[in-house]
Design a protein around this motif. Sequence first.
Motif, PDB file in Angstrom:
ATOM      1  N   ALA A   1       0.994   0.776   3.304  1.00  0.00           N
ATOM      2  CA  ALA A   1       1.474  -0.439   4.057  1.00  0.00           C
ATOM      3  C   ALA A   1       0.499  -1.558   3.552  1.00  0.00           C
ATOM      4  O   ALA A   1       1.034  -2.604   3.457  1.00  0.00           O
ATOM      5  N   ARG A   2      -0.568  -1.393   3.159  1.00  0.00           N
ATOM      6  CA  ARG A   2      -1.711  -2.362   2.742  1.00  0.00           C
ATOM      7  C   ARG A   2      -1.632  -2.793   1.226  1.00  0.00           C
ATOM      8  O   ARG A   2      -1.901  -3.742   0.704  1.00  0.00           O
ATOM      9  N   PHE A   3      -1.012  -1.916   0.524  1.00  0.00           N
ATOM     10  CA  PHE A   3      -0.977  -1.649  -0.921  1.00  0.00           C
ATOM     11  C   PHE A   3       0.460  -1.468  -1.322  1.00  0.00           C
ATOM     12  O   PHE A   3       0.592  -0.472  -2.361  1.00  0.00           O
ATOM     13  N   PRO A   4       1.475  -2.403  -1.113  1.00  0.00           N
ATOM     14  CA  PRO A   4       2.538  -1.725  -1.412  1.00  0.00           C
ATOM     15  C   PRO A   4       3.091  -1.645  -2.897  1.00  0.00           C
ATOM     16  O   PRO A   4       4.122  -1.139  -3.009  1.00  0.00           O
ATOM     17  N   ASN A   5       2.301  -2.462  -3.865  1.00  0.00           N
ATOM     18  CA  ASN A   5       2.681  -2.210  -5.269  1.00  0.00           C
ATOM     19  C   ASN A   5       2.206  -1.269  -5.982  1.00  0.00           C
ATOM     20  O   ASN A   5       2.620  -1.011  -7.014  1.00  0.00           O
ATOM     21  N   VAL A   6       1.563  -0.272  -5.403  1.00  0.00           N
ATOM     22  CA  VAL A   6       0.857   0.821  -6.111  1.00  0.00           C
ATOM     23  C   VAL A   6       1.651   2.028  -6.033  1.00  0.00           C
ATOM     24  O   VAL A   6       2.208   2.542  -4.961  1.00  0.00           O
ATOM     25  N   PRO A   7       2.224   2.565  -7.040  1.00  0.00           N
ATOM     26  CA  PRO A   7       2.935   3.739  -7.178  1.00  0.00           C
ATOM     27  C   PRO A   7       1.944   4.928  -6.848  1.00  0.00           C
ATOM     28  O   PRO A   7       0.957   4.944  -7.443  1.00  0.00           O
ATOM     29  N   ILE A   8       2.460   5.425  -5.687  1.00  0.00           N
ATOM     30  CA  ILE A   8       1.354   6.767  -5.138  1.00  0.00           C
ATOM     31  C   ILE A   8       2.296   8.060  -5.152  1.00  0.00           C
ATOM     32  O   ILE A   8       3.453   7.849  -4.887  1.00  0.00           O
ATOM     33  N   VAL A   9       1.598   8.947  -5.579  1.00  0.00           N
ATOM     34  CA  VAL A   9       2.382  10.471  -5.560  1.00  0.00           C
ATOM     35  C   VAL A   9       1.458  11.104  -4.735  1.00  0.00           C
ATOM     36  O   VAL A   9       0.137  11.456  -5.111  1.00  0.00           O
TER      37      VAL A   9
END
Length: 282
Positions: free
Chosen positions: A169-177
């Motif tokens: 929610a705070r860092f929406p541009n980071v691809p996370i797996v």
Amino acid sequence: MIFDIHSHAWAYPDHFGDDFRDQAQRRAKPGETLDLTVRYEDYRATAPAEVRTVVFGGKAQLSGLWVDDRYVANYAERHGDNVVGFASIDPTQPSWKTEMHNGIEQLGLKGIKLLPMYAGFFPDDKILDPLWEYAGERKLPVLLHTGTTFIAQAPLECTLPRHVDNVAARFPNVPIVMAHLGHPYEGECVAVIRKHPNVYADISALHYRPFQLYHSLMLVQEYGVWDKVLFGTDYPFTTVNATVEGLRKLNDMLVGTALPRLETEQIEQMIYRDSFSLLGIM
């Protein structure tokens, strides 16, 4: 082409403390003698010809695991363009920011691996804001362990998928797996990947618990998030071929029952999903 988003590069037993090795042997796979030796030739021998692989080591002082990023970078470099290395970060250690910058900028690693439970931190802790900001600026994928472990000192509270919700929610541009579909907290994991466009999960190290994996993927199917699930192995815990075979056999256990079937087309699409393109891995 298969894209294995979750594989390891380490020297066993050198990169592990005695306590970690002992607990792994007693509890990781009950009834089996666990060999965590990593050999690329063994990995290739148990995989189809066309495979690209993400490898990482791991850093978790609390649990007794420490693989220097240079080891991972050298491993990836030795095995060509089909192997991509990620840096590992333990933010409980004072040198973590320096190691992160060196891993990406000096060693050429292409993403970041976190072990929140093994190292004893929460991924949404404000201390990690510089990491998430850095990953966003450089468009680096971040893969983090979610789910259970065999290590007694690793706090389960740190591994719950709900904490990734706060980060996304705070860092929406980071691809996370989120690794391992968050097992056994798959419901939380599915809820989080459904909410956030750049958050995914992998199915590494799950096929040898077939009934649990069936239930997990049925959640994926019922929530309509097959496109957010990525292929991974967790080698050396298992292999590409064994994972593919396990996925394709999941519906076999349902013969003679009225239980709903997993969509075989979706399973095949997941096996061959281009996670490198989705995550921006070059």
